[in-house]
Scaffold this active site. Structure first.
Site, mmCIF file in Angstrom:
data_model
loop_
_atom_site.group_PDB
_atom_site.id
_atom_site.type_symbol
_atom_site.label_atom_id
_atom_site.label_comp_id
_atom_site.label_asym_id
_atom_site.label_seq_id
_atom_site.Cartn_x
_atom_site.Cartn_y
_atom_site.Cartn_z
ATOM 1 N N LYS A 1 5.169 -11.367 0.103
ATOM 2 C CA LYS A 1 5.217 -9.978 1.957
ATOM 3 C C LYS A 1 6.507 -10.755 2.598
ATOM 4 C CE LYS A 1 0.617 -11.158 0.608
ATOM 5 N NZ LYS A 1 -0.209 -10.035 0.164
ATOM 6 N N ASP B 1 -3.181 -21.574 3.215
ATOM 7 C CA ASP B 1 -2.211 -20.350 2.000
ATOM 8 C C ASP B 1 -1.635 -20.081 4.209
ATOM 9 O OD1 ASP B 1 -1.865 -18.709 1.637
ATOM 10 O OD2 ASP B 1 -3.382 -17.996 0.764
ATOM 11 N N TRP C 1 -9.709 -14.242 0.907
ATOM 12 C CA TRP C 1 -8.492 -14.636 0.130
ATOM 13 C C TRP C 1 -9.194 -16.307 0.143
ATOM 14 C CZ3 TRP C 1 -6.080 -13.612 -4.133
ATOM 15 C CH2 TRP C 1 -5.351 -12.059 -3.872
HETATM 16 C C1 LIG Z 1 -3.220 -14.424 1.780
HETATM 17 C C2 LIG Z 1 -3.068 -14.495 -0.006
HETATM 18 N N1 LIG Z 1 -3.019 -15.689 0.190
HETATM 19 C C3 LIG Z 1 -3.371 -15.569 -1.111
HETATM 20 C C4 LIG Z 1 -3.238 -13.913 -2.370
HETATM 21 C C5 LIG Z 1 -2.478 -14.260 -3.461
HETATM 22 O O1 LIG Z 1 -1.383 -14.256 -3.562
HETATM 23 P P1 LIG Z 1 -0.768 -14.021 -5.418
HETATM 24 O O2 LIG Z 1 -1.366 -12.803 -5.560
HETATM 25 O O3 LIG Z 1 0.112 -14.586 -4.743
HETATM 26 O O4 LIG Z 1 -1.545 -15.379 -5.692
HETATM 27 C C6 LIG Z 1 -2.321 -13.096 -1.074
HETATM 28 C C7 LIG Z 1 -2.421 -11.608 -1.893
HETATM 29 O O5 LIG Z 1 -2.187 -10.701 -1.010
HETATM 30 C C8 LIG Z 1 -3.064 -13.049 -0.003
HETATM 31 O O6 LIG Z 1 -2.959 -12.061 1.032
#
Ligand SMILES: Cc1ncc(COP(=O)(O)O)c(C=O)c1O
Length: 365
Positions: free
Chosen positions: A199, A175, A103
């Site tokens: 989460k 993030d 991510w």
């Molecule tokens: C650390 C992290 N960042 C970003 C995301 C992406 O999130 P979203 O699906 O809400 O765009 C996730 C999704 O699992 C994640 O675990």
């Protein structure tokens, strides 16, 4: 009582049972209106009370001082990957990205699409399969950068950043999608924090954003309205119709956290879950092979390991499913097993899994 599965999903993931019960209770007639919260105006006084309570609970649980805005935006965490550089990486500015997982890498790649080479990599552990978090002495930070972007928990690989890097005064943008509110922390070094809700906070699609006002002041002018953090802040996240039901659920999740004793109480539970689960892994290192090489970087939110063969991985997941435990299959990038133990997962549920792990190794080890 309804049948409830032991839910180790990585996201969307389990919500606390009292939150779901409250939603069921209030579904047909919210606050005596004869409507659900989904059916009423986002400008009504009843919805406004929910919206303001949600903001107040974020502030209270995290001890957020004056000078920060709390926003509820749409597009999940992924839209923030784009909005952060659109707003803050313009002109001759550069930003440093700590690439500690998939991510984190996506956040950097999206920033490159928006701002080209101005989005730099400060460090990456990609070459090591993201088995650890880059160390402070490995970070190539740019003096005067617009921000340093970090991902505090790497959901796929199961690493967690316990020590926020020192940046010499450059604002951090984090993030925190997969570990926000796992414990108390000091928001003051952060220019911006964002987290997809699915989460630790509530339903997917909603993103919580916490922004320092002096950082927001540096955002670019002239952006389309929906992409402007400053506009959302000025309108208290009510520029357009917000995802009212998701914010309502987030409100109830946070009220539940408060009733449990706040984030310090959650931290104690989460540390205990980590001790129990990693204890089982460490007791059988030849069988349960942890992905993370640095023990200090092990995540208490997502634990990742492989069994000696893919066939055993599959059997583990199937037999756990029969025993009422779901969500254990590892991410497709990594295979193996992933145990996601977000705030809604109880210590007893992790102990149930550990009993299963002990029985499984006795039979198959
Ligand atoms: C650390 C992290 N960042 C970003 C995301 C992406 O999130 P979203 O699906 O809400 O765009 C996730 C999704 O699992 C994640 O675990």
């Amino acid at each position: 009582m309804a049948h409830r599965t032991i839910n180790f999903n990585a996201g969307p993931s389990g919500l606390p049972l009292p939150v779901l019960e409250r939603a069921r209770e209030e579904l047909l007639d919210f606050a005596g209106t004869g409507m659900s919260v989904m059916e009423m105006s986002h400008r009504s006084k009843e919805y406004d009370a929910v919206h303001e309570e949600a903001i107040a609970l974020v502030r209270e649980l995290l001890g957020i001082p004056a000078g920060f805005k709390v926003l509820f935006l749409q597009g999940g965490a992924s839209l923030q990957f784009d909005m952060v550089p659109m707003n803050f990486l313009h002109g001759d500015r550069v930003a440093d990205y700590v690439v500690s997982g998939r991510w984190a890498e996506t956040a950097w790649r999206e920033a490159q699409k928006v701002s080209g080479a101005a989005a730099r990599v400060a460090a990456s552990t990609a070459g090591e399969g993201f088995r650890r978090i880059p160390r402070q002495d490995e970070l190539a930070l740019t003096a005067g950068a617009a921000y340093v972007h970090v991902t505090t928990n790497n959901t796929i690989f199961g690493t967690q950043c316990r020590h926020i890097p020192a940046t010499g005064g450059v604002p951090l943008v984090a993030d925190m999608s997969s570990d926000i509110m796992w414990r108390p922390f000091d928001v003051r070094p952060f220019g911006m924090i964002y987290a997809g809700a699915q989460k630790n906070l509530g339903p997917s699609g909603l993103a919580l954003v916490i922004a320092r006002e002096d950082f927001l002041a540096g955002a670019r002018d002239g952006l389309p309205s929906m992409l402007s953090y400053r506009l959302h802040a000025e309108k208290n996240s009510l520029h357009n119709t917000p995802p009212t039901f998701s914010i309502y659920i987030l409100r109830s999740v946070l009220a539940h956290y408060k009733a449990l004793g706040g984030l310090a109480a959650l931290q104690a539970r989460n540390e205990e879950k980590g001790r129990v689960l990693y204890g089982a892994i460490d007791a059988h290192p030849g069988f349960y092979r942890g992905h993370v090489t640095e023990k200090a970087d092990r995540s208490v939110m997502n634990a990742t390991f492989n069994l000696p063969s893919a066939e055993l991985d599959a059997r583990f997941v199937a037999e756990a499913g029969k025993a009422g435990m779901v969500g254990l299959k590892g991410h497709r990038d990594l295979g193996g097993i992933r145990v996601s133990m977000y705030n809604a997962v109880t210590v007893d549920q992790v102990k149930t899994l550990v009993s299963f792990m002990e029985a499984f190794v006795a039979k198959n080890g």
